[in-house]
Design an enzyme around this catalytic site. Sequence first.
Site, mmCIF file in Angstrom:
data_model
loop_
_atom_site.group_PDB
_atom_site.id
_atom_site.type_symbol
_atom_site.label_atom_id
_atom_site.label_comp_id
_atom_site.label_asym_id
_atom_site.label_seq_id
_atom_site.Cartn_x
_atom_site.Cartn_y
_atom_site.Cartn_z
ATOM 1 N N LEU A 42 9.487 18.980 0.581
ATOM 2 C CA LEU A 42 10.655 20.000 0.900
ATOM 3 C C LEU A 42 9.999 21.028 1.686
ATOM 4 O O LEU A 42 10.706 22.414 1.742
ATOM 5 C CB LEU A 42 11.158 20.539 -0.492
ATOM 6 C CG LEU A 42 12.125 19.717 -1.277
ATOM 7 C CD1 LEU A 42 12.689 20.640 -2.496
ATOM 8 C CD2 LEU A 42 13.444 19.177 -0.323
ATOM 9 N N CYS A 74 4.773 4.808 9.930
ATOM 10 C CA CYS A 74 5.692 4.417 8.835
ATOM 11 C C CYS A 74 7.162 4.565 8.611
ATOM 12 O O CYS A 74 8.142 3.984 8.852
ATOM 13 C CB CYS A 74 4.905 4.949 7.503
ATOM 14 S SG CYS A 74 2.972 3.862 7.254
ATOM 15 N N LYS A 103 9.903 3.743 11.356
ATOM 16 C CA LYS A 103 10.182 2.216 11.686
ATOM 17 C C LYS A 103 10.497 1.618 10.222
ATOM 18 O O LYS A 103 11.265 0.669 10.242
ATOM 19 C CB LYS A 103 9.154 1.619 12.236
ATOM 20 C CG LYS A 103 7.728 1.377 11.646
ATOM 21 C CD LYS A 103 7.366 0.128 10.848
ATOM 22 C CE LYS A 103 6.068 0.012 10.285
ATOM 23 N NZ LYS A 103 5.933 -0.965 9.198
ATOM 24 N N GLU A 111 0.925 -1.167 0.092
ATOM 25 C CA GLU A 111 0.057 0.026 0.120
ATOM 26 C C GLU A 111 0.976 1.243 0.103
ATOM 27 O O GLU A 111 2.027 1.189 0.511
ATOM 28 C CB GLU A 111 -0.854 -0.121 1.362
ATOM 29 C CG GLU A 111 -0.206 -0.153 2.506
ATOM 30 C CD GLU A 111 0.451 1.097 3.237
ATOM 31 O OE1 GLU A 111 -0.143 2.180 2.774
ATOM 32 O OE2 GLU A 111 1.241 0.917 3.995
ATOM 33 N N LEU A 128 -0.484 4.614 1.132
ATOM 34 C CA LEU A 128 -1.405 5.421 1.581
ATOM 35 C C LEU A 128 -0.927 6.514 2.393
ATOM 36 O O LEU A 128 -0.001 6.350 3.335
ATOM 37 C CB LEU A 128 -2.357 4.618 2.653
ATOM 38 C CG LEU A 128 -3.206 3.386 1.664
ATOM 39 C CD1 LEU A 128 -3.999 2.907 2.882
ATOM 40 C CD2 LEU A 128 -3.782 3.811 0.350
#
Length: 448
Positions: A251, A261, A264, A149, A151
């Site tokens: 940026l 997300c 880790k 995914e 997302l």
Amino acid sequence: MRMTVIGTGYVGVVHAACMADIGHEVLGLDIDAERIAALSDARPPIYEPGLRDLLARTVASGRLRFTTDLVEAAAFAETHFVCVGTPQQHDSCAADLRYVDAVVDGLAPRVRPGSLIVGKSTVPVGTTARLVRRLHRIAPDVEIAWNPEFLREGFAVQDTMRPERLVVGVASHRAEAVLREIYAPMVHAGVPFFSTDPATAELVKVAANSFLATKISFINAMAEVCDAAGADVVTLAEAIGEDSRIGHRFLQPGLGFGGSCFPKDIRAFAARAEELGVGEAVAFLHQVDEINTRQRRRTVALARRLIGGSFAGHNVAVLGAAFKPDSDDVRDSPALAVAAAIRSEGARVRVHDPEALDNARAAFPELQFALDVSKACEQADLVLHLTAWPEYGDIDPTELARVVSRPAMLDARDTLDAAAWRSAGWTLHALGRPQPAMASRRNSCVSS
């Protein structure tokens, strides 16, 4: 088509509802009975724009149901999406795959012959191959594919219904055909469809997250240089972003990334590269991680300086608890990390967030929380803007100045209208940005 979605967290519940909305018959599975009861009543476990209405519509249609019974799920369909978490291990940077393993082990003796298990969880490269070996000891005629995914929290429904690309890692034409049929509305709409091997599909996800995290840390490193040199990181970002090879997205200087997300995933990627003997190839990711963590320390240090050198006995208001706007996710939240650090140095910290207060209170019970901005800022000696919720851009600085003890703002997301706040009598600082007198001298030189 019929399918199951195993794991009804952030990825799973969105995927299940979206697949039902495009016409599939979906059964969601989770071991959390309270969550399943809430979902069956069309109450989502997370805040995500558009999800509540989507869930209500698909549950009412009968195309989306939920269960805690793995036997029921295994018998329901021949396609099973795995959407369980892969958190960081407690004793290392590697991904914890116990939940993925448990799903495959649970399905193996129960699935129909010829079924397809499709992983959507973010996993280290090589996971599919390992799971295939594990599965085929019991169910040699069942396939595993990987369909990562992509997302963005706050845009998850949109990103599922209108994705920028679809990536499937498959070992057979049959598995590819099944996934093409599932995603037929997106494919027919022209969404790029990449069919590749499982290892490449696994790497696409972690490589994308690593690249985006690198862009964020790069511009925050430039903010640190700008602070030392008296330069303006926002102008710098705008100027280099005009280069089509670089672009403007990701940026935006500020407090850095958090959530479930990026932190880790880059750590797990580096750990897996070490296992493969190519750790040096992605050694820069350790620096990306360190720059991101340092932004939090820099924000605390600047706040300490603005408040007079010590937080002890002072009131500090924090605007934002979620790791990003349009989410109630507080996992690895930079905002809460800063708030907790300031509180540990003796300040009285009161936090506001439009959606994440319940989760923040559960994660950091030692902090104080307020249901409205004015209450959070009451008698504050310093206000910190730490999550870029649009609501904070609509605050009237003149009105807020009446409730604080001292009109001082640290805009760590650099999204507030600095001129408006300063005109209202506020002292406003941001990371990597010169103070007004310095900006004035620079602008006068340009105009001349």
